[in-house]
Design a protein around this motif. Structure first.
Motif, mmCIF file in Angstrom:
data_model
loop_
_atom_site.group_PDB
_atom_site.id
_atom_site.type_symbol
_atom_site.label_atom_id
_atom_site.label_comp_id
_atom_site.label_asym_id
_atom_site.label_seq_id
_atom_site.Cartn_x
_atom_site.Cartn_y
_atom_site.Cartn_z
ATOM 1 N N TYR A 1 0.602 -0.970 0.157
ATOM 2 C CA TYR A 1 -0.017 0.015 0.088
ATOM 3 C C TYR A 1 0.959 1.210 0.087
ATOM 4 O O TYR A 1 0.379 2.215 -0.576
ATOM 5 C CB TYR A 1 -1.183 0.088 0.921
ATOM 6 C CG TYR A 1 -2.077 -1.174 1.142
ATOM 7 C CD1 TYR A 1 -2.681 -1.203 -0.034
ATOM 8 C CD2 TYR A 1 -2.060 -2.347 1.639
ATOM 9 C CE1 TYR A 1 -3.684 -2.434 -0.079
ATOM 10 C CE2 TYR A 1 -2.918 -3.129 1.879
ATOM 11 C CZ TYR A 1 -3.829 -3.254 0.676
ATOM 12 O OH TYR A 1 -4.532 -4.249 0.509
ATOM 13 N N ASP A 2 2.120 1.096 0.597
ATOM 14 C CA ASP A 2 2.958 2.569 0.585
ATOM 15 C C ASP A 2 3.343 2.518 -0.806
ATOM 16 O O ASP A 2 3.388 3.837 -1.204
ATOM 17 C CB ASP A 2 4.118 2.366 1.569
ATOM 18 C CG ASP A 2 3.740 2.370 2.856
ATOM 19 O OD1 ASP A 2 2.827 2.892 3.368
ATOM 20 O OD2 ASP A 2 4.213 1.555 3.812
ATOM 21 N N MET A 3 3.582 1.607 -1.570
ATOM 22 C CA MET A 3 4.288 1.906 -3.178
ATOM 23 C C MET A 3 2.762 2.444 -3.816
ATOM 24 O O MET A 3 3.146 2.986 -4.856
ATOM 25 C CB MET A 3 4.603 0.414 -3.369
ATOM 26 C CG MET A 3 5.505 0.382 -4.820
ATOM 27 S SD MET A 3 7.047 1.485 -4.544
ATOM 28 C CE MET A 3 7.127 2.195 -6.077
ATOM 29 N N LEU A 4 1.950 1.562 -3.643
ATOM 30 C CA LEU A 4 0.624 2.103 -4.517
ATOM 31 C C LEU A 4 0.282 3.443 -4.072
ATOM 32 O O LEU A 4 0.080 4.087 -5.063
ATOM 33 C CB LEU A 4 -0.452 1.287 -4.184
ATOM 34 C CG LEU A 4 -0.333 -0.295 -4.771
ATOM 35 C CD1 LEU A 4 -1.613 -1.144 -4.275
ATOM 36 C CD2 LEU A 4 -0.435 -0.435 -6.287
ATOM 37 N N ALA A 5 0.349 3.919 -2.888
ATOM 38 C CA ALA A 5 -0.095 5.144 -2.606
ATOM 39 C C ALA A 5 0.840 6.282 -3.270
ATOM 40 O O ALA A 5 0.555 7.358 -3.777
ATOM 41 C CB ALA A 5 0.152 5.484 -1.082
ATOM 42 N N PHE A 6 2.244 5.770 -3.127
ATOM 43 C CA PHE A 6 3.324 6.676 -3.923
ATOM 44 C C PHE A 6 2.910 6.720 -5.397
ATOM 45 O O PHE A 6 2.861 8.081 -5.929
ATOM 46 C CB PHE A 6 4.558 6.112 -3.847
ATOM 47 C CG PHE A 6 5.644 6.759 -4.277
ATOM 48 C CD1 PHE A 6 6.235 7.937 -3.739
ATOM 49 C CD2 PHE A 6 6.222 6.596 -5.577
ATOM 50 C CE1 PHE A 6 7.274 8.713 -4.389
ATOM 51 C CE2 PHE A 6 7.178 7.497 -6.298
ATOM 52 C CZ PHE A 6 7.686 8.392 -5.638
ATOM 53 N N ASP A 7 2.689 5.906 -5.979
ATOM 54 C CA ASP A 7 2.436 5.827 -7.441
ATOM 55 C C ASP A 7 1.129 6.346 -7.725
ATOM 56 O O ASP A 7 1.264 6.912 -8.836
ATOM 57 C CB ASP A 7 2.393 4.305 -8.022
ATOM 58 C CG ASP A 7 3.743 3.608 -8.202
ATOM 59 O OD1 ASP A 7 4.726 4.095 -8.102
ATOM 60 O OD2 ASP A 7 3.821 2.363 -8.134
ATOM 61 N N LEU A 8 0.159 6.597 -6.850
ATOM 62 C CA LEU A 8 -1.059 6.924 -7.302
ATOM 63 C C LEU A 8 -1.251 8.488 -6.671
ATOM 64 O O LEU A 8 -2.152 9.228 -6.783
ATOM 65 C CB LEU A 8 -2.428 6.129 -6.703
ATOM 66 C CG LEU A 8 -2.288 4.898 -7.217
ATOM 67 C CD1 LEU A 8 -3.452 4.112 -6.594
ATOM 68 C CD2 LEU A 8 -2.431 4.720 -8.895
ATOM 69 N N HIS A 9 -0.247 8.856 -5.906
ATOM 70 C CA HIS A 9 -0.306 10.294 -5.044
ATOM 71 C C HIS A 9 -1.414 10.403 -4.087
ATOM 72 O O HIS A 9 -2.090 11.164 -4.270
ATOM 73 C CB HIS A 9 -0.257 11.348 -6.177
ATOM 74 C CG HIS A 9 0.844 11.572 -7.088
ATOM 75 N ND1 HIS A 9 2.238 11.924 -6.415
ATOM 76 C CD2 HIS A 9 1.422 10.944 -8.184
ATOM 77 C CE1 HIS A 9 3.194 11.732 -7.297
ATOM 78 N NE2 HIS A 9 2.507 11.202 -8.452
ATOM 79 N N GLU A 10 -1.571 9.269 -3.670
ATOM 80 C CA GLU A 10 -2.695 9.229 -2.638
ATOM 81 C C GLU A 10 -2.369 8.619 -1.222
ATOM 82 O O GLU A 10 -1.321 8.084 -1.179
ATOM 83 C CB GLU A 10 -3.762 8.138 -3.110
ATOM 84 C CG GLU A 10 -4.582 8.706 -4.127
ATOM 85 C CD GLU A 10 -5.582 9.830 -3.865
ATOM 86 O OE1 GLU A 10 -5.898 10.176 -2.882
ATOM 87 O OE2 GLU A 10 -5.965 10.823 -4.957
ATOM 88 N N ASP A 11 -3.144 8.639 -0.423
ATOM 89 C CA ASP A 11 -2.890 8.315 1.055
ATOM 90 C C ASP A 11 -2.867 6.738 0.905
ATOM 91 O O ASP A 11 -3.767 6.230 0.505
ATOM 92 C CB ASP A 11 -3.795 8.831 2.069
ATOM 93 C CG ASP A 11 -3.558 8.420 3.515
ATOM 94 O OD1 ASP A 11 -2.554 8.739 4.111
ATOM 95 O OD2 ASP A 11 -4.516 7.635 3.964
ATOM 96 N N ALA A 12 -1.926 6.097 1.716
ATOM 97 C CA ALA A 12 -1.885 4.633 2.002
ATOM 98 C C ALA A 12 -2.993 3.984 2.656
ATOM 99 O O ALA A 12 -3.815 3.131 2.247
ATOM 100 C CB ALA A 12 -0.671 4.019 2.501
ATOM 101 N N ALA A 13 -3.665 4.571 3.378
ATOM 102 C CA ALA A 13 -4.709 4.098 4.285
ATOM 103 C C ALA A 13 -5.904 4.221 3.247
ATOM 104 O O ALA A 13 -6.937 3.193 3.234
ATOM 105 C CB ALA A 13 -5.078 4.896 5.718
#
Length: 127
Positions: A54-66
Motif C-alpha cells: 500500500y505504501d508503494m501504491l500510494a506513492f504511485d497514485l499520489h494518494e494516502d496509503a490508508a
C-alpha cells in the motif's frame, strides 16, 4: 488479428448500487478515483496482478496509503490473494476472458511483455 484495447469498461451504474455504490457512499469521488486508478495500474501489470504494497501504491497514485488499502480491502471490488501477497480485479479478468474463448490469447494481450509490478528494493518514499 486479435482484438486488443488498452481500455476497460465501467458501467454507468457501477457506483450507484452494490459494492461500487458502497464505495461512493463511504468515500465519495475520491474513492471512485482511487478505484479507477488502481484498475489502470493493474492493467499495466503482468497478469493484471500487483503486490499488496500500500505504501508503494500510494506513492504511485499520489494518494494516502490508508485510503488505498480501504478501497482494495473494504468494498469487495478486488480479488486478494493473501498467500502470494497480490491482488487483481474481476473487471480485468472479465475483459481478458472476453478477448478470447479460452483466455490464453487475452492473457498474452493484457499485460503483455511487462515485468511483474514490484516495489524496488528498499521501496520508494514520497518526496
Amino acid at each position: 488479428m486479435p482484438l486488443f484495447t488498452p481500455y476497460f469498461s465501467l458501467d454507468s451504474s457501477a457506483f450507484r448500487v452494490g459494492n461500487g455504490g458502497r464505495l461512493r457512499c463511504r468515500m465519495g469521488a475520491s474513492g471512485i478515483g482511487i478505484y479507477v486508478m488502481l484498475l489502470s495500474h493493474l492493467r499495466d501489470c503482468r497478469d493484471c496482478r500487483a503486490p499488496l504494497d500500500y505504501d508503494m501504491l500510494a506513492f504511485d497514485l499520489h494518494e494516502d496509503a490508508a485510503a488505498v488499502r480501504r478501497v482494495v480491502e473494504d468494498f469487495g471490488l478486488f480479488d486478494i490473494d493473501r498467500s502470494s501477497g497480490t491482488f487483481t480485479s474481476s473487471v480485468l479478468t472479465t475483459v481478458r476472458g472476453m478477448l478470447s474463448d479460452d483466455g490464453a490469447a487475452a492473457g498474452a494481450l493484457i499485460g503483455r511483455n511487462l515485468p511483474p509490478c514490484r516495489a524496488p528494493p528498499g521501496g520508494r518514499q514520497r518526496p
